[in-house]
Design an enzyme around this catalytic site. Sequence first.
Site, PDB file in Angstrom:
ATOM      1  N   GLU A   1       4.132   3.789   6.247  1.00 22.33           N
ATOM      2  CA  GLU A   1       2.877   3.062   6.069  1.00 22.33           C
ATOM      3  C   GLU A   1       1.916   3.897   5.215  1.00 22.33           C
ATOM      4  O   GLU A   1       1.987   5.133   5.230  1.00 22.33           O
ATOM      5  CB  GLU A   1       2.223   2.815   7.438  1.00 22.33           C
ATOM      6  CG  GLU A   1       2.531   1.459   8.037  1.00 22.33           C
ATOM      7  CD  GLU A   1       1.695   0.341   7.431  1.00 22.33           C
ATOM      8  OE1 GLU A   1       1.255   0.468   6.258  1.00 22.33           O
ATOM      9  OE2 GLU A   1       1.478  -0.665   8.109  1.00 22.33           O
ATOM     10  N   ASP A   2       1.020   3.214   4.512  1.00 20.59           N
ATOM     11  CA  ASP A   2      -0.061   3.924   3.825  1.00 20.59           C
ATOM     12  C   ASP A   2      -1.088   4.416   4.831  1.00 20.59           C
ATOM     13  O   ASP A   2      -1.557   5.544   4.771  1.00 20.59           O
ATOM     14  CB  ASP A   2      -0.720   3.008   2.775  1.00 20.59           C
ATOM     15  CG  ASP A   2      -1.087   1.625   3.329  1.00 20.59           C
ATOM     16  OD1 ASP A   2      -0.808   1.345   4.511  1.00 20.59           O
ATOM     17  OD2 ASP A   2      -1.649   0.831   2.560  1.00 20.59           O
TER      18      ASP A   2
ATOM     19  N   ARG B   1      -5.413   0.505  -6.452  1.00 17.32           N
ATOM     20  CA  ARG B   1      -4.108   1.031  -6.024  1.00 17.32           C
ATOM     21  C   ARG B   1      -3.601   2.140  -6.941  1.00 17.32           C
ATOM     22  O   ARG B   1      -2.833   2.997  -6.538  1.00 17.32           O
ATOM     23  CB  ARG B   1      -3.062  -0.084  -6.012  1.00 17.32           C
ATOM     24  CG  ARG B   1      -3.288  -1.138  -4.966  1.00 17.32           C
ATOM     25  CD  ARG B   1      -2.040  -1.995  -4.797  1.00 17.32           C
ATOM     26  NE  ARG B   1      -2.296  -3.218  -4.073  1.00 17.32           N
ATOM     27  CZ  ARG B   1      -2.379  -3.303  -2.748  1.00 17.32           C
ATOM     28  NH1 ARG B   1      -2.218  -2.226  -2.000  1.00 17.32           N
ATOM     29  NH2 ARG B   1      -2.609  -4.452  -2.153  1.00 17.32           N
TER      30      ARG B   1
ATOM     31  N   ASP C   1      -4.387   1.895  11.160  1.00 20.88           N
ATOM     32  CA  ASP C   1      -5.776   1.639  11.506  1.00 20.88           C
ATOM     33  C   ASP C   1      -5.826   1.153  12.959  1.00 20.88           C
ATOM     34  O   ASP C   1      -5.769   1.980  13.870  1.00 20.88           O
ATOM     35  CB  ASP C   1      -6.271   0.594  10.476  1.00 20.88           C
ATOM     36  CG  ASP C   1      -7.722   0.231  10.570  1.00 20.88           C
ATOM     37  OD1 ASP C   1      -8.552   0.913   9.963  1.00 20.88           O
ATOM     38  OD2 ASP C   1      -8.033  -0.765  11.237  1.00 20.88           O
TER      39      ASP C   1
ATOM     40  N   GLY D   1       0.770  -1.247   0.000  1.00 22.07           N
ATOM     41  CA  GLY D   1       0.000   0.000   0.000  1.00 22.07           C
ATOM     42  C   GLY D   1       0.791   1.282   0.000  1.00 22.07           C
ATOM     43  O   GLY D   1       0.289   2.315  -0.453  1.00 22.07           O
TER      44      GLY D   1
ATOM     45  N   PHE E   1     -13.625   2.851   5.238  1.00 21.11           N
ATOM     46  CA  PHE E   1     -12.675   2.168   4.355  1.00 21.11           C
ATOM     47  C   PHE E   1     -12.321   3.080   3.173  1.00 21.11           C
ATOM     48  O   PHE E   1     -13.194   3.652   2.520  1.00 21.11           O
ATOM     49  CB  PHE E   1     -13.286   0.867   3.846  1.00 21.11           C
ATOM     50  CG  PHE E   1     -12.307  -0.008   3.136  1.00 21.11           C
ATOM     51  CD1 PHE E   1     -11.383  -0.761   3.839  1.00 21.11           C
ATOM     52  CD2 PHE E   1     -12.312  -0.082   1.748  1.00 21.11           C
ATOM     53  CE1 PHE E   1     -10.474  -1.576   3.171  1.00 21.11           C
ATOM     54  CE2 PHE E   1     -11.411  -0.890   1.075  1.00 21.11           C
ATOM     55  CZ  PHE E   1     -10.487  -1.634   1.788  1.00 21.11           C
TER      56      PHE E   1
ATOM     57  N   ASP F   1      -5.822  -0.568  -1.750  1.00 23.79           N
ATOM     58  CA  ASP F   1      -6.703  -1.367  -2.615  1.00 23.79           C
ATOM     59  C   ASP F   1      -7.959  -1.826  -1.900  1.00 23.79           C
ATOM     60  O   ASP F   1      -8.035  -1.819  -0.668  1.00 23.79           O
ATOM     61  CB  ASP F   1      -5.953  -2.617  -3.097  1.00 23.79           C
ATOM     62  CG  ASP F   1      -5.833  -3.666  -1.995  1.00 23.79           C
ATOM     63  OD1 ASP F   1      -5.430  -3.306  -0.869  1.00 23.79           O
ATOM     64  OD2 ASP F   1      -6.174  -4.833  -2.244  1.00 23.79           O
TER      65      ASP F   1
ATOM     66  N   LYS G   1      -6.214   6.591  11.380  1.00 25.45           N
ATOM     67  CA  LYS G   1      -7.599   6.513  11.866  1.00 25.45           C
ATOM     68  C   LYS G   1      -7.582   6.544  13.394  1.00 25.45           C
ATOM     69  O   LYS G   1      -7.515   5.483  14.035  1.00 25.45           O
ATOM     70  CB  LYS G   1      -8.257   5.213  11.392  1.00 25.45           C
ATOM     71  CG  LYS G   1      -8.566   5.146   9.905  1.00 25.45           C
ATOM     72  CD  LYS G   1      -9.260   3.822   9.592  1.00 25.45           C
ATOM     73  CE  LYS G   1      -9.571   3.679   8.129  1.00 25.45           C
ATOM     74  NZ  LYS G   1     -10.028   2.310   7.768  1.00 25.45           N
TER      75      LYS G   1
HETATM   76  P1  5GP Z   1      -3.627  -2.023  11.064  1.00 24.35           P
HETATM   77  O1  5GP Z   1      -2.627  -3.112  11.269  1.00 24.35           O
HETATM   78  O2  5GP Z   1      -3.175  -0.666  11.593  1.00 24.35           O
HETATM   79  O3  5GP Z   1      -4.986  -2.397  11.607  1.00 24.35           O
HETATM   80  O4  5GP Z   1      -3.864  -1.892   9.516  1.00 24.35           O
HETATM   81  C1  5GP Z   1      -2.872  -1.464   8.667  1.00 24.35           C
HETATM   82  C2  5GP Z   1      -3.017  -2.021   7.287  1.00 24.35           C
HETATM   83  O5  5GP Z   1      -4.376  -2.389   7.014  1.00 24.35           O
HETATM   84  C3  5GP Z   1      -2.650  -0.980   6.263  1.00 24.35           C
HETATM   85  O6  5GP Z   1      -1.308  -1.065   5.924  1.00 24.35           O
HETATM   86  C4  5GP Z   1      -3.568  -1.339   5.111  1.00 24.35           C
HETATM   87  O7  5GP Z   1      -2.942  -2.305   4.310  1.00 24.35           O
HETATM   88  C5  5GP Z   1      -4.779  -1.953   5.757  1.00 24.35           C
HETATM   89  N1  5GP Z   1      -5.888  -0.962   5.931  1.00 24.35           N
HETATM   90  C6  5GP Z   1      -6.319  -0.400   7.069  1.00 24.35           C
HETATM   91  N2  5GP Z   1      -7.338   0.439   6.845  1.00 24.35           N
HETATM   92  C7  5GP Z   1      -7.558   0.409   5.513  1.00 24.35           C
HETATM   93  C8  5GP Z   1      -8.472   1.105   4.648  1.00 24.35           C
HETATM   94  O8  5GP Z   1      -9.328   1.919   5.037  1.00 24.35           O
HETATM   95  N3  5GP Z   1      -8.355   0.821   3.318  1.00 24.35           N
HETATM   96  C9  5GP Z   1      -7.459  -0.063   2.820  1.00 24.35           C
HETATM   97  N4  5GP Z   1      -7.462  -0.250   1.504  1.00 24.35           N
HETATM   98  N5  5GP Z   1      -6.582  -0.732   3.612  1.00 24.35           N
HETATM   99  C10 5GP Z   1      -6.631  -0.486   4.936  1.00 24.35           C
END
Ligand code: 5GP
Length: 178
Positions: free
Chosen positions: A102-103, A168, A106, A48, A155, A162, A134
Site C-alpha cells: 500500500e502507499d 502522483r 489511514d 497510489g 493529507f 494524488d 497514520k
Molecule cells: P484507508 O482505507 O486506510 O482509510 O485509506 C487508504 C487509501 O486512502 C490509500 O490507499 C490512499 O489511496 C488513500 N489515502 C489515505 N490517506 C491519504 C492521504 O493522506 N493522501 C492521499 N493522497 N491519499 C490518502
Amino acid sequence: MGIIKIHDKNFKKSISEEEILQRVAAIAREIEADCKYQNPLFLPVLNGSFMFTSDLMKEIDMNCEMQFVKVKSYTGMHSTQQVKTLIGADMAVSGRTVIIIEDIVDTGATIKELVNQLHHLNPNEIKICSLLFKPTKYKGDLKVDYYGFEIPDDFVIGYGLDYNGLGRNLRHIYTVTE
Ligand code: 5GP
C-alpha cells in the site's frame, strides 16, 4: 522553497526522495529476512503504490512474483469508507505468502477489506507493507508488518499519492499546509 500548489491547496515538502529510498531499502531487507525462499506474491494496490512498488521491487533480492490489484476508498481528501471489490488477484494465491503493498494506511478500511477478500483465496500467510502509516487514524486490528514512515493525520501527496488526480508524479512527499 518546497511549497507547491495543486488545485486549491498548498503543500509543503515533508519527506524527501532520499529519505524515502533509504527506508525502501531497509524495508526490502526486512522482507528478504522474513520471506527468503518463500517466493512471495506481492500484491501492490493501484494507483497510489506504483512508485513505491517500483523502487521496492528493484531492491528485493530474491525470487518473488507481483500482481497489481485495484481497490478504491478515497474521493478528494476524505475517506469514503466504501471499499470496492478487489480486482486482479486472480492468480495463484492459494498456499502462498502474500504481501499487500500500500502507499498509505489511514483508517485501515482498505487493507481490512483486501485481507477479507484474499482469505477466500486460501493464502498461507498475508503480510501488509505500506510506505506511510497514520497511527492516530488507524482503526484496524491487523498488524502493518512493514512500513516506511509514521505520519500525523494530515493529507499528503507525491510519490504515487494524488490530490484529485494530480501530484502522483512528484518524487518527494508533500503535506497540505492548511
Ligand atoms: P484507508 O482505507 O486506510 O482509510 O485509506 C487508504 C487509501 O486512502 C490509500 O490507499 C490512499 O489511496 C488513500 N489515502 C489515505 N490517506 C491519504 C492521504 O493522506 N493522501 C492521499 N493522497 N491519499 C490518502
